[in-house]
Motif scaffolding. Sequence first.
Motif, PDB file in Angstrom:
ATOM      1  N   GLU A  98       0.849  -1.208   0.000  1.00  0.00           N
ATOM      2  CA  GLU A  98       0.000   0.000   0.000  1.00  0.00           C
ATOM      3  C   GLU A  98       0.878   1.249   0.000  1.00  0.00           C
ATOM      4  O   GLU A  98       2.031   1.230   0.435  1.00  0.00           O
ATOM      5  CB  GLU A  98      -0.922  -0.012   1.227  1.00  0.00           C
ATOM      6  N   TYR A  99       0.273   2.365  -0.469  1.00  0.00           N
ATOM      7  CA  TYR A  99       0.929   3.685  -0.534  1.00  0.00           C
ATOM      8  C   TYR A  99      -0.076   4.661   0.059  1.00  0.00           C
ATOM      9  O   TYR A  99      -1.089   4.993  -0.573  1.00  0.00           O
ATOM     10  CB  TYR A  99       1.256   4.003  -1.996  1.00  0.00           C
ATOM     11  N   LEU A 100       0.161   5.092   1.333  1.00  0.00           N
ATOM     12  CA  LEU A 100      -0.825   5.893   2.063  1.00  0.00           C
ATOM     13  C   LEU A 100      -0.327   7.321   2.274  1.00  0.00           C
ATOM     14  O   LEU A 100       0.856   7.543   2.567  1.00  0.00           O
ATOM     15  CB  LEU A 100      -1.108   5.252   3.428  1.00  0.00           C
ATOM     16  N   LEU A 101      -1.238   8.281   2.138  1.00  0.00           N
ATOM     17  CA  LEU A 101      -0.928   9.696   2.383  1.00  0.00           C
ATOM     18  C   LEU A 101      -1.190  10.026   3.841  1.00  0.00           C
ATOM     19  O   LEU A 101      -2.250   9.728   4.376  1.00  0.00           O
ATOM     20  CB  LEU A 101      -1.784  10.588   1.486  1.00  0.00           C
ATOM     21  N   LYS A 102      -0.193  10.645   4.490  1.00  0.00           N
ATOM     22  CA  LYS A 102      -0.294  10.927   5.924  1.00  0.00           C
ATOM     23  C   LYS A 102      -1.483  11.825   6.261  1.00  0.00           C
ATOM     24  O   LYS A 102      -2.201  11.587   7.236  1.00  0.00           O
ATOM     25  CB  LYS A 102       0.988  11.585   6.419  1.00  0.00           C
ATOM     26  N   ASP A 103      -1.657  12.901   5.461  1.00  0.00           N
ATOM     27  CA  ASP A 103      -2.696  13.868   5.812  1.00  0.00           C
ATOM     28  C   ASP A 103      -4.109  13.351   5.544  1.00  0.00           C
ATOM     29  O   ASP A 103      -5.086  14.018   5.860  1.00  0.00           O
ATOM     30  CB  ASP A 103      -2.464  15.197   5.085  1.00  0.00           C
ATOM     31  N   LYS A 104      -4.232  12.193   4.933  1.00  0.00           N
ATOM     32  CA  LYS A 104      -5.555  11.598   4.691  1.00  0.00           C
ATOM     33  C   LYS A 104      -5.665  10.214   5.338  1.00  0.00           C
ATOM     34  O   LYS A 104      -6.489   9.404   4.944  1.00  0.00           O
ATOM     35  CB  LYS A 104      -5.806  11.460   3.190  1.00  0.00           C
ATOM     36  N   LEU A 105      -4.804   9.955   6.346  1.00  0.00           N
ATOM     37  CA  LEU A 105      -4.730   8.620   6.931  1.00  0.00           C
ATOM     38  C   LEU A 105      -5.734   8.453   8.066  1.00  0.00           C
ATOM     39  O   LEU A 105      -5.756   9.239   9.012  1.00  0.00           O
ATOM     40  CB  LEU A 105      -3.309   8.371   7.460  1.00  0.00           C
ATOM     41  N   PHE A 106      -6.557   7.416   7.951  1.00  0.00           N
ATOM     42  CA  PHE A 106      -7.503   7.052   8.995  1.00  0.00           C
ATOM     43  C   PHE A 106      -7.188   5.633   9.470  1.00  0.00           C
ATOM     44  O   PHE A 106      -6.522   4.858   8.778  1.00  0.00           O
ATOM     45  CB  PHE A 106      -8.944   7.110   8.475  1.00  0.00           C
ATOM     46  N   ALA A 107      -7.683   5.322  10.655  1.00  0.00           N
ATOM     47  CA  ALA A 107      -7.433   3.992  11.228  1.00  0.00           C
ATOM     48  C   ALA A 107      -7.934   2.890  10.306  1.00  0.00           C
ATOM     49  O   ALA A 107      -7.301   1.839  10.142  1.00  0.00           O
ATOM     50  CB  ALA A 107      -8.083   3.872  12.602  1.00  0.00           C
ATOM     51  N   SER A 108      -9.090   3.120   9.682  1.00  0.00           N
ATOM     52  CA  SER A 108      -9.673   2.087   8.801  1.00  0.00           C
ATOM     53  C   SER A 108      -8.773   1.818   7.602  1.00  0.00           C
ATOM     54  O   SER A 108      -8.646   0.672   7.147  1.00  0.00           O
ATOM     55  CB  SER A 108     -11.055   2.518   8.323  1.00  0.00           C
ATOM     56  N   GLN A 109      -8.137   2.907   7.078  1.00  0.00           N
ATOM     57  CA  GLN A 109      -7.240   2.726   5.935  1.00  0.00           C
ATOM     58  C   GLN A 109      -6.006   1.892   6.322  1.00  0.00           C
ATOM     59  O   GLN A 109      -5.600   0.986   5.604  1.00  0.00           O
ATOM     60  CB  GLN A 109      -6.769   4.090   5.413  1.00  0.00           C
ATOM     61  N   LEU A 110      -5.431   2.241   7.464  1.00  0.00           N
ATOM     62  CA  LEU A 110      -4.240   1.510   7.908  1.00  0.00           C
ATOM     63  C   LEU A 110      -4.576   0.051   8.230  1.00  0.00           C
ATOM     64  O   LEU A 110      -3.822  -0.865   7.899  1.00  0.00           O
ATOM     65  CB  LEU A 110      -3.646   2.200   9.137  1.00  0.00           C
ATOM     66  N   GLU A 111      -5.745  -0.155   8.853  1.00  0.00           N
ATOM     67  CA  GLU A 111      -6.155  -1.532   9.176  1.00  0.00           C
ATOM     68  C   GLU A 111      -6.338  -2.350   7.896  1.00  0.00           C
ATOM     69  O   GLU A 111      -5.928  -3.508   7.818  1.00  0.00           O
ATOM     70  CB  GLU A 111      -7.448  -1.509   9.983  1.00  0.00           C
TER      71      GLU A 111
END
Length: 525
Positions: A98-111
């Motif tokens: 995965e490639y996640l943006l910090k300023d749009k990061l939510f717990a559900s996305q990381l999970e």
Amino acid sequence: MLLIDDDALMLKYLSGLMQWDDLGISALLQTYSSVKALDLFKQEQPDIVITDIGMPQINGLQLADQFKRMKPDVRIIFLTCHEEFEYLKQAMNMNADEYLLKDKLFASQLEEALLKSMKALQQNAVQEARNSYQEDFVRNLDVLKTSFFKQLTESGGDEQAAVQYARRLGVKWRYPSFKMGIGHIQQSSLYGRYTQKDIELLRYSVYNIASEISERHEGISVFRHNGYLMVLMNYRNTATGTPQQDIQRYMEEVQRHVESFLKIQINFVCCMSELTLGGIAVANRRWQWERWQLFYENTDLLLWRWDRHCLLYPVPGSLKAYAKKVEGAVLEGAEGAVMKLLEEMRREASEKFVQPLEWIALCTELIRTLEVKLSVRAKDEMFYLSLDAAMSNDELIGLLRWRLSELMEQSKKPQQSKHSEPKLQAIDHYITSHLSDNISSIDIAHFLGFNPSYFSRYFKRLTGMNITDYMHRYKVGVAEQMLRNSDEKVEHVAAKLGYYERSYFSKVFKKYTGLTPTELREKIK
């Protein structure tokens, strides 16, 4: 799992964003230093890494590259503040999960990203287990096939279950009819090119050649069994079929390839009868019983009919007289006369259908007697095992030719060892001639014409040990060769050597070898 971010606040935020235990993640490592991250990874080898990309010293992409080199199956999740295509492209090239943006990061996305990584790890583990099982299966396939065939020859069992298990081993039997053949390396073709120590490797090489050729012949499968190459041909029984010719063509091709590549000869006995799968056990038992009936059928591909029988007779006096003449000719070093006498013995035994076991025993006695008289000590018992395993009169005579020539050659060389002591040679011969008896020092003293008390002192001075210890060592040496080179049960080996209690035999065997007979067998498998 390893968390990496050079922003201490972001690192704290990430570590508190998830209930890691709920996801089954108990060990959570974290660092804000990319240099320290490398050390942590080397030490702990985590399965999942979440890392920032834009970091000083070593950026996240460079870190991930080094992690992959150390642990190719590590799962990577990238974090960044940048929505730049170049970063995304590099992350994709690294097969990141995965490639996640910090300023749009939510717990559900990381999970969701973590669950994706964990699923990939599980799939890899399952695939590795399958690959490992497949490798073990392939590595042990020959052992499984050998065990399977042994079961077929001992009991037959449930035919349908046997067919299904054979399919798992890569052997497809579609029809109820079988032909069976037995292949045997002609021992006399080994000498001068190989030693008896090479026999197991040669048997395996023959098996590999036969297996490769079987792939070009429909219905043919091969197995190893008690030192023999066993051939089964499964076929459809039709009026137009030629199963007997087909299996013979296969055997002839194996013979040509074995002779071409290994320079040895393999002989086949082919059962002419039509067999069922359950009938293989009956055929094998019958062949073991009747194989001596075939001893004088000197051909490299023998067609065996169950209804053909011949009477076998005790060793005649004329054959014993020939043996005495051979002994005299060997002692004189007259090789031409020896070879001529051996040919006459071969013809005499064949014409009079001499009982093979008695004939082999006479040949064994001839060789052992000459070894004593020429003061040439046998290297080991392998040659005598070859004599016992001879399948034909020609093979037996071939072995005699080789050993008698070797004896005459060795007798010309000076003997340096203390074993050239004639009395010790005579003692060895006496022990060998009475392997199954419980002989004592008194028996040997009387045999040599010594006073028993003097003999004990004489023997101790000669060898440095007492006669009982010497006899045990000698018999254990013979037992070790038999256990290494035959499938005889331990009890049978023990009985042949005069040990009628297995526990006592095991105790004596371990004293001189450091292993019990069973442990030795396990070690050489």
